[in-house]
Design a protein around this motif. Structure first.
Motif, PDB file in Angstrom:
ATOM      1  N   GLN A 356     -14.844 -50.774 -28.822  1.00 13.07           N
ATOM      2  CA  GLN A 356     -15.614 -49.869 -27.964  1.00 13.07           C
ATOM      3  C   GLN A 356     -15.179 -48.415 -28.173  1.00 13.07           C
ATOM      4  O   GLN A 356     -16.012 -47.503 -28.164  1.00 13.07           O
ATOM      5  N   GLN A 357     -13.887 -48.202 -28.382  1.00 10.21           N
ATOM      6  CA  GLN A 357     -13.414 -46.852 -28.689  1.00 10.21           C
ATOM      7  C   GLN A 357     -13.948 -46.382 -30.039  1.00 10.21           C
ATOM      8  O   GLN A 357     -14.326 -45.222 -30.200  1.00 10.21           O
ATOM      9  N   VAL A 358     -13.965 -47.292 -31.005  1.00 12.37           N
ATOM     10  CA  VAL A 358     -14.468 -46.943 -32.338  1.00 12.37           C
ATOM     11  C   VAL A 358     -15.924 -46.506 -32.247  1.00 12.37           C
ATOM     12  O   VAL A 358     -16.315 -45.473 -32.802  1.00 12.37           O
ATOM     13  N   LEU A 359     -16.746 -47.276 -31.552  1.00 13.25           N
ATOM     14  CA  LEU A 359     -18.167 -46.937 -31.424  1.00 13.25           C
ATOM     15  C   LEU A 359     -18.350 -45.586 -30.744  1.00 13.25           C
ATOM     16  O   LEU A 359     -19.186 -44.773 -31.170  1.00 13.25           O
ATOM     17  N   ALA A 360     -17.577 -45.331 -29.687  1.00 14.49           N
ATOM     18  CA  ALA A 360     -17.684 -44.043 -28.986  1.00 14.49           C
ATOM     19  C   ALA A 360     -17.331 -42.889 -29.917  1.00 14.49           C
ATOM     20  O   ALA A 360     -18.011 -41.845 -29.926  1.00 14.49           O
ATOM     21  N   LEU A 361     -16.285 -43.053 -30.730  1.00 13.81           N
ATOM     22  CA  LEU A 361     -15.898 -42.012 -31.680  1.00 13.81           C
ATOM     23  C   LEU A 361     -16.982 -41.782 -32.727  1.00 13.81           C
ATOM     24  O   LEU A 361     -17.260 -40.640 -33.107  1.00 13.81           O
ATOM     25  N   LEU A 362     -17.598 -42.858 -33.193  1.00 13.16           N
ATOM     26  CA  LEU A 362     -18.669 -42.719 -34.183  1.00 13.16           C
ATOM     27  C   LEU A 362     -19.841 -41.939 -33.600  1.00 13.16           C
ATOM     28  O   LEU A 362     -20.495 -41.161 -34.298  1.00 13.16           O
ATOM     29  N   GLY A 363     -20.092 -42.146 -32.318  1.00 19.31           N
ATOM     30  CA  GLY A 363     -21.132 -41.355 -31.662  1.00 19.31           C
ATOM     31  C   GLY A 363     -20.739 -39.900 -31.526  1.00 19.31           C
ATOM     32  O   GLY A 363     -21.539 -38.992 -31.799  1.00 19.31           O
ATOM     33  N   ASP A 364     -19.488 -39.652 -31.123  1.00 21.07           N
ATOM     34  CA  ASP A 364     -19.009 -38.274 -30.966  1.00 21.07           C
ATOM     35  C   ASP A 364     -19.072 -37.509 -32.285  1.00 21.07           C
ATOM     36  O   ASP A 364     -19.332 -36.300 -32.307  1.00 21.07           O
ATOM     37  N   LYS A 365     -18.831 -38.207 -33.388  1.00 23.88           N
ATOM     38  CA  LYS A 365     -18.813 -37.563 -34.698  1.00 23.88           C
ATOM     39  C   LYS A 365     -20.197 -37.468 -35.332  1.00 23.88           C
ATOM     40  O   LYS A 365     -20.352 -36.950 -36.437  1.00 23.88           O
ATOM     41  N   GLY A 366     -21.208 -38.014 -34.654  1.00 23.15           N
ATOM     42  CA  GLY A 366     -22.549 -37.981 -35.212  1.00 23.15           C
ATOM     43  C   GLY A 366     -22.765 -38.975 -36.332  1.00 23.15           C
ATOM     44  O   GLY A 366     -23.763 -38.898 -37.053  1.00 23.15           O
ATOM     45  N   LEU A 367     -21.851 -39.936 -36.501  1.00 28.80           N
ATOM     46  CA  LEU A 367     -22.001 -40.937 -37.555  1.00 28.80           C
ATOM     47  C   LEU A 367     -22.926 -42.075 -37.119  1.00 28.80           C
ATOM     48  O   LEU A 367     -23.478 -42.786 -37.956  1.00 28.80           O
ATOM     49  N   LEU A 368     -23.056 -42.256 -35.818  1.00 27.70           N
ATOM     50  CA  LEU A 368     -24.052 -43.159 -35.260  1.00 27.70           C
ATOM     51  C   LEU A 368     -24.827 -42.397 -34.195  1.00 27.70           C
ATOM     52  O   LEU A 368     -24.264 -41.556 -33.485  1.00 27.70           O
ATOM     53  N   GLU A 369     -26.107 -42.694 -34.077  1.00 30.09           N
ATOM     54  CA  GLU A 369     -26.915 -42.065 -33.043  1.00 30.09           C
ATOM     55  C   GLU A 369     -26.418 -42.488 -31.663  1.00 30.09           C
ATOM     56  O   GLU A 369     -25.965 -43.634 -31.488  1.00 30.09           O
ATOM     57  N   PRO A 370     -26.507 -41.599 -30.662  1.00 30.39           N
ATOM     58  CA  PRO A 370     -26.070 -41.973 -29.308  1.00 30.39           C
ATOM     59  C   PRO A 370     -26.750 -43.244 -28.800  1.00 30.39           C
ATOM     60  O   PRO A 370     -26.112 -44.084 -28.163  1.00 30.39           O
ATOM     61  N   ALA A 371     -28.038 -43.400 -29.099  1.00 27.81           N
ATOM     62  CA  ALA A 371     -28.749 -44.599 -28.642  1.00 27.81           C
ATOM     63  C   ALA A 371     -28.182 -45.847 -29.307  1.00 27.81           C
ATOM     64  O   ALA A 371     -28.060 -46.906 -28.676  1.00 27.81           O
ATOM     65  N   THR A 372     -27.803 -45.735 -30.588  1.00 34.72           N
ATOM     66  CA  THR A 372     -27.215 -46.874 -31.297  1.00 34.72           C
ATOM     67  C   THR A 372     -25.885 -47.261 -30.671  1.00 34.72           C
ATOM     68  O   THR A 372     -25.606 -48.450 -30.457  1.00 34.72           O
ATOM     69  N   VAL A 373     -25.056 -46.260 -30.390  1.00 30.73           N
ATOM     70  CA  VAL A 373     -23.759 -46.522 -29.756  1.00 30.73           C
ATOM     71  C   VAL A 373     -23.956 -47.213 -28.414  1.00 30.73           C
ATOM     72  O   VAL A 373     -23.280 -48.200 -28.091  1.00 30.73           O
ATOM     73  N   SER A 374     -24.903 -46.708 -27.634  1.00 30.21           N
ATOM     74  CA  SER A 374     -25.155 -47.287 -26.310  1.00 30.21           C
ATOM     75  C   SER A 374     -25.627 -48.731 -26.426  1.00 30.21           C
ATOM     76  O   SER A 374     -25.141 -49.618 -25.709  1.00 30.21           O
ATOM     77  N   GLU A 375     -26.540 -48.994 -27.346  1.00 27.79           N
ATOM     78  CA  GLU A 375     -27.067 -50.348 -27.502  1.00 27.79           C
ATOM     79  C   GLU A 375     -25.993 -51.313 -28.002  1.00 27.79           C
ATOM     80  O   GLU A 375     -25.882 -52.443 -27.502  1.00 27.79           O
TER      81      GLU A 375
END
Length: 962
Positions: A356-375
Motif C-alpha cells: 500500500q505504501q508502494v502504490l501511494a508513492l507511485l501515485g505521488d511520483k506520477g508513475l501511476l494515475e491517482p485513479a489507478t492507485v485508488s482502485e
C-alpha cells in the motif's frame, strides 16, 4: 437462561457460558459485545472451538480488557518475554509459545470479525506476533546452543549471532491470519566455535541453532503449532545450507540467483539480529535487489513468472484463488514490485516493503494515475480482508473461494454482505479492475503483428536489396539505398557485439517498431542514422533494450525528437540514462522550475551516503542532463516559448551549482571544520555567475563563468575541525573543491565546464577572494572590460547575506561617473579586439555571436549604456539580462523606443537562431543571407551609438542618446 443457538458454533458459546457460570464469572451482556460475538461465532469455527476447549483464554482477554483495545508490537514482545521468564528447556518453550499464539490469535481474529480492528491493525498484529515469537525464541535458544556446542566466532575472535530474514508478507509487515512464514538465516562471517566439546565450524553451529528455532515454531505438538516455517527461499533452496555467511550469500546473489529471488528480496526484512550486522546485511543485499540503472527487464521477467503461475493454476483448476488467480493479490504486488525493481536503485524512497505504501508513492511520483492507485488500493484491501475471512474460519491457510452454499453465505456475511451474489458482484469488479491494470502494465510487446509487406519486416525477413529498397521507398525514405546500407551496417555491428540470446530477442522487438516509427515521423532519412547511433551505444546493455522494447512510447519520442535535432541522439548515445526521460510525455515536455528542480534533486540524492562523493557527483550529472533534455524537447516541439528556454537552463545550472557547493562544503568541513560563525546555510562564501549564467541567457552547450568570493570577516581565523587551516586557505580549497565536483568527469561526464578567467587578475588571481579585496580591485585596478562583465554578474549560490553585500558593491562600481568619450573608445577597442580573435565569419557564412551586427555587438552596446548612464539612473544596475536592461534604457528615455525595439527584436532573433543551431550541433554559423535586416539594424545602431558623437547625457539626462 441459555441463548438459542443460531448457528453450528453457538453450542460452543453455550459451553463457554456454562463454564463461566461455574467459575463465578460475569458474562458480558452489553449489546455491542453480544452483536460482535455473534458475528465472530458465525465467521470462525476456530474461535468458537478455542473458547470451548480453552475457556480461560477468552476469560483472560475479557478480564484484562485486551479484547476491546488495540495492542502494539512492544506490548506483545513484553507479554511473551514475561510468559517465557521461567522457561528452561525446549519442551517448555514450545508449550508456552503455542499457548501465547493461541491467545493472541483468539484476540486478533475476534477483533477482526467483530469489526473492532481495521485491516491494517490485523496485519500488523499478526506480523508483530511472528516477530515476537522468532526473537524471543532465539533469545533463549542461542545461549542454550552456545552452552551445549560452544561460542561461534569470526576470524578475529569476536562472537557472532544469527540473523533472521523475514520474507514475503512477514517481511512487508502484512502477514495474514493463517500464513506460514518464509525465513532465511545468515551469519556475518566464517570462523570457528570455541569452548565447545568438539570442533565445529560456524556454519555447523548456526545450522543446529536454525533447526532448533524452526522446530520451536513449526513442530506440531499436542498444543498445536506456532507458525509453519518455510526455509526454501534460501540460496540453493532445499539443497543449500540452512544458514550462510554474508560473503557466501553475496557471492550467490550476485552470480547465481534467479530473477524471482530478486522479487522475493523486495520485501525482505531482518527480523532478528544485532543492529550492526543487520545494517551490513541490508547494505550487501541492496545492490542485488535495486540496480543503479533503470532495469526494465524486470517487467519481462515478472510477466514470465506470472505466466508460469497462471499455467500451474489452470492445470490445478484454481481460477478461484484470490491470491494467485486472475485479478488477485499477487497481480497487485507484481505491479508495485515492477516499479520498485525498475526504479528503486535510482529512487531509494521506493525501497519500502508494504504494497500500500508502494502504490501511494507511485501515485505521488506520477508513475501511476491517482485513479489507478485508488482502485488498486481498494482492491488490495478488499482481497486481503476476504483472504483473512476465509482463513479465520478454521485457522487454515487457504486462498480459494468456497464452492458450497453454506460456506459462501458465511463468507459473504463476514464481509458485510447480505448474500453471496451481492458479495460476488463486488469481488468480480475488483478482480476485473486489477487484471485490467495488470494487463496494461505487463502487455507483451511480442504480440504486435507484422506483415511481409510492411517496413517492419525488413529486420526479421532480410529481403534482397531490390525488395528492401522498394519497401523503404514506400515508407517515405528519400534515399532508400543509403538507409538500407545503414541498416545492414548496424546489423553487422550487432552481430560483432555478440549479444546474449535475451539481447537479440529484445533487439528483434525494437527494430521492427523503430522502422515503423521512422516511416511515420516525416523525416526518416534524418532520424535513422541518429537513432541507430543510440542503439549502437546500448547494444551491450540489455537494460536499455528492455526499456525500448517494453515502452514503445519511449521509442516514439526518441524518433520524433531525433527527427527535429541531432542533439538528442548525440546526447542519448553518450548518456543512455537519458532514455528514462522519454518514458513520460507529461514530464518530457514540461520542464521544471526551481522549486521542483530542488525537490527532484533532493530525491535523487536522498539514497546516497553523504561520504559517497563519486555517486553524488554522478547523480548531479544525471539531474542536469535529464532536465536539459526536457527543456530541449519542449523547445523543439514548441511546448515552451523560445525566450524562456534560457530561463529554464539557467535555473538548472543554479540548482546544480548550489548543490555542488553544499557537497564541497560538507566534504571540506569533515576534514577541516568551518570558519568561525559559518555553517552550511551561511557559509560565508558566494558563487558569482558572470556571462550567460549571470545574464540568465544560458544556452544548451554553455559553460559557466564563475567568480568565488568569501567574507573578509573570517580573515586571520582558523577553522574549528580536526585538521584546522586558516580561513582564507579554507575558502581557496572550497573553491577548488567546487570546481572538482562540477568539472571532474564521472560515468555521465562533467556537470558543467567552469571558466574562472573573469576573476580579479584572471588566471593569475586567487581562486577565491574576499569581498573587500574584490571591491578594492574593482574600484582601483579593474579594466573597463571587467566593469562591462560586472553588468552581467549576479550571485547564483552560497551565502545570502554575502550576496546582498556583493549587490551593493556591484551597484557602486557600475554607478561610478565615467567620461563618455573615453568609455566609448575603450568599449569599442575591446569589441574590435574580440572580433579579431573570435569572429569566424567567412565567405557565405555569418558568426551569430561575434560577426558584425551579431549578439556580441548588442551586448557591448547595452554594457556601454549601463556604464555611461547608471550614475544618473541607478535602476540600470537592477538587472543582468539584456532584454530587461534594454527595456529600462527605453523607459528612461536613454534609447529611443524604436531603436530599443529594433535591438530587442534583433537580439531575440539572433538568440533564437543560436539556440536552434546548438540543437542541430551546427556551431554558431548561419548562412550569410539569413537575418539580414536584423544584422543591418544592429550595425546601423552601433555606428550611431559607438562610432559617432552622441549628445552628452549629463547636460540633459532625459535626452535620448540615439
Amino acid at each position: 437462561m441459555p441463548e438459542t443457538p443460531q448457528n453450528a458454533n453457538d453450542s460452543h458459546w453455550q459451553q463457554w457460558r456454562d463454564w463461566a457460570v461455574e467459575q463465578g464469572l460475569e458474562v458480558p451482556r452489553d449489546q455491542a459485545f453480544t452483536a460482535a460475538r455473534a458475528r465472530v461465532w458465525e465467521g470462525s469455527e476456530f474461535v468458537a472451538l478455542t473458547c470451548a476447549r480453552h475457556p480461560r483464554s477468552l476469560a483472560g482477554l475479557l478480564e484484562s480488557g485486551a479484547l476491546r483495545r488495540a495492542s502494539s508490537a512492544e506490548r506483545m514482545s513484553e507479554q511473551l518475554r514475561a510468559a517465557l521468564a521461567e522457561v528452561s528447556d525446549e519442551v517448555q518453550l514450545q508449550r508456552v509459545l503455542r499457548h501465547f499464539r493461541r491467545e493472541q490469535m483468539l484476540r486478533i481474529v475476534f477483533r477482526d470479525l467483530a469489526g473492532w480492528a481495521e485491516l491494517d491493525e490485523t496485519l500488523e498484529d499478526l506480523t508483530a506476533l511472528a516477530d515476537s515469537c522468532i526473537r524471543e525464541s532465539l533469545r533463549l535458544l542461542e545461549p542454550w546452543t552456545r552452552a551445549e556446542l560452544g561460542v561461534p566466532q569470526d576470524g578475529h575472535g569476536r562472537p557472532q549471532s544469527l540473523l533472521v530474514l523475514g520474507m514475503g508478507k512477514l517481511g512487508a509487515r502484512e502477514l495474514n491470519l493463517s500464513s506460514d512464514i518464509d525465513l532465511i538465516f545468515a551469519f556475518p562471517s566464517a570462523g570457528g566455535v570455541v569452548d565447545g566439546p568438539r570442533e565445529l565450524s560456524v556454519e555447523q553451529f548456526f545450522a543446529r541453532l536454525c533447526q532448533r528455532l524452526v522446530k520451536a515454531l513449526n513442530a506440531k505438538t499436542a498444543d498445536g503449532f506456532v507458525f509453519r516455517v518455510d526455509t526454501r527461499l534460501r540460496p540453493f533452496g532445499d539443497a543449500g545450507p540452512l544458514a550462510m555467511s554474508f560473503d557466501a550469500m553475496e557471492g550467490y546473489y550476485h552470480s547465481q540467483a534467479r530473477e524471482w529471488e530478486r522479487y522475493a528480496m523486495t520485501k525482505a526484512r531482518v527480523v532478528a539480529g544485532a543492529p550492526e550486522a543487520r545494517a551490513e546485511l541490508e547494505a550487501m543485499l541492496r545492490p542485488f535487489v535495486f540496480r543503479r540503472y533503470l532495469d526494465f527487464g524486470a517487467i519481462a521477467s515478472l510477466r514470465h513468472l506470472k505466466g508460469l503461475i497462471d499455467r500451474e493454476l489452470r492445470r490445478k483448476g484454481m481460477a478461484d484463488n484470490i491470491k494467485l488467480g486472475p485479478g488477485g493479490i499477487r497481480e497487485i504486488e507484481f505491479i508495485g514490485q515492477s516499479f520498485q525493481l525498475i526504479r528503486g536503485g535510482r529512487e531509494p524512497e521506493l525501497q519500502v516493503r508494504p504494497i500500500q505504501q508502494v502504490l501511494a508513492l507511485l501515485g505521488d511520483k506520477g508513475l501511476l494515475e491517482p485513479a489507478t492507485v485508488s482502485e488498486l488500493t481498494r482492491a488490495y484491501r478488499f482481497l486481503r480482508l476476504t483472504e483473512n475471512r476465509l482463513q479465520a474460519w478454521r485457522d487454515e491457510q487457504t486462498h480459494s473461494l468456497p464452492s458450497g452454499a453454506p460456506a459462501r453465505a458465511r463468507l459473504a456475511h463476514s464481509m458485510g454482505y447480505a448474500d453471496w451474489e451481492a458479495f460476488e458482484v463486488d469481488l468480480d469488479a475488483h478482480r476485473a479492475c486489477v487484471q485490467r491494470h495488470f494487463d496494461a502494465i505487463f502487455a507483451d510487446p511480442e504480440e504486435s503483428p507484422q506483415t511481409a509487406t510492411s517496413v517492419a519486416s525488413l529486420w526479421e525477413r532480410l529481403p534482397d536489396r531490390a525488395a528492401a529498397i522498394e519497401l523503404l521507398e514506400t515508407a517515405g525514405f528519400a534515399e532508400p539505398d543509403s538507409a538500407w546500407r545503414q541498416l545492414l551496417d548496424f546489423r553487422e555491428t550487432a552481430d560483432r557485439r555478440g549479444l546474449s540470446s535475451r539481447g537479440l530477442a529484445r533487439l528483434g522487438l525494437v527494430m521492427p517498431r523503430l522502422l515503423e516509427e521512422l516511416a511515420a515521423c516525416g523525416a526518416p532519412d534524418l532520424s535513422l542514422g541518429r537513432v541507430l547511433k543510440v542503439l549502437e551505444a546500448v547494444l551491450g546493455r540489455t537494460a536499455y533494450l528492455d526499456l525500448l522494447a517494453e515502452h514503445p512510447d519511449a521509442l516514439h519520442q526518441l524518433v520524433r525528437l531525433s527527427a527535429k535535432s541531432p542533439w538528442f541522439g548525440e546526447r542519448t548515445a553518450r548518456q543512455p540514462l537519458l532514455l528514462d526521460e522519454l518514458l513520460d510525455p507529461r514530464r518530457l515536455f514540461e520542464p521544471l522550475h526551481r522549486a521542483d528542480l530542488e525537490q527532484e534533486l533532493d530525491q535523487l540524492l536522498s539514497g546516497v551516503e553523504a561520504d559517497d562523493l563519486e555517486q553524488r557527483m554522478e547523480r548531479l550529472r544525471q539531474f542536469a542532463q535529464g532536465n536539459r533534455l526536457r527543456v530541449a524537447a519542449a523547445d523543439v516541439t514548441g511546448a515552451i516559448p523560445l525566450m524562456v528556454v534560457s530561463d529554464y537552463l539557467t535555473e538548472i545550472a543554479e540548482v546544480a551549482t548550489a548543490r555542488s557547493l553544499e557537497i564541497a562544503w560538507h566534504d571540506l568541513v569533515e576534514r577541516h571544520g568551518s570558519p568561525p560563525g559559518t555553517d552550511h546555510a551561511a557559509p560565508g562564501f558566494s558563487v558569482i555567475g558572470y556571462g550567460k549564467v549571470g545574464g540568465i541567457e544560458l544556452g544548451y552547450n554553455s559553460d559557466l563563468d564563475l567568480v568565488f568570493l568569501y567574507d573578509e570577516a573570517t580573515a586571520g581565523t582558523m577553522t574549528d575541525g580536526p585538521r584546522p587551516v586558516a580561513s582564507e586557505q579554507f575558502y581557496v580549497r572550497l573553491g577548488q573543491r567546487l570546481i572538482h565536483v562540477m568539472t571532474t568527469p564521472t560515468y555521465s561526464g562533467a556537470l558543467y565546464e567552469v571558466d574562472m578567467r573573469l576573476r580579479p587578475d584572471g588566471n593569475k588571481g586567487m581562486i577565491a577572494r574576499s569581498l573587500a579585496s574584490f571591491a578594492d580591485y574593482q574600484a582601483e585596478s579593474a579594466w573597463t572590460w571587467e566593469h562591462q562583465a560586472l553588468v552581467r554578474a549576479r550571485p547564483i549560490a552560497g551565502d545570502a547575506a554575502l550576496a546582498e553585500r556583493f549587490g551593493r558593491v556591484r551597484a557602486d562600481i557600475l554607478q561610478r561617473r565615467r567620461a563618455p568619450d573615453q568609455l566609448r573608445d575603450e568599449v569599442r577597442a575591446m569589441r574590435a579586439k574580440m572580433r579579431t580573435a573570435l569572429d569566424k565569419t567567412r565567405e557565405g557564412w555569418f558568426d551569430l555571436k561575434q560577426g558584425a551586427g551579431g549578439i556580441a555587438d548588442i551586448e557591448f552596446m547595452v554594457q556601454y549604456a549601463v556604464l555611461r548612464w547608471a550614475g544618473d539612473h541607478p535602476d540600470l544596475t537592477r538587472w543582468t539580462d539584456n532584454i530587461r536592461l534594454l527595456e529600462t534604457l527605453i523607459r528612461r528615455g536613454l534609447l529611443a523606443e524604436t531603436v530599443g525595439a529594433e535591438l530587442t527584436a534583433a537580439y531575440k532573433a539572433l538568440r533564437a537562431a543560436y539556440h536552434r543551431h546548438a540543437l542541430q550541433d551546427a556551431g554558431g554559423l548561419i548562412e550569410a543571407t539569413r537575418l539580414g535586416p536584423e544584422r543591418a539594424s544592429v550595425v546601423a545602431i552601433w555606428q550611431r551609438l559607438m562610432e559617432e558623437a552622441s549628445p552628452c547625457p549629463s547636460a540633459s539626462p532625459g535626452q535620448p542618446a540615439v
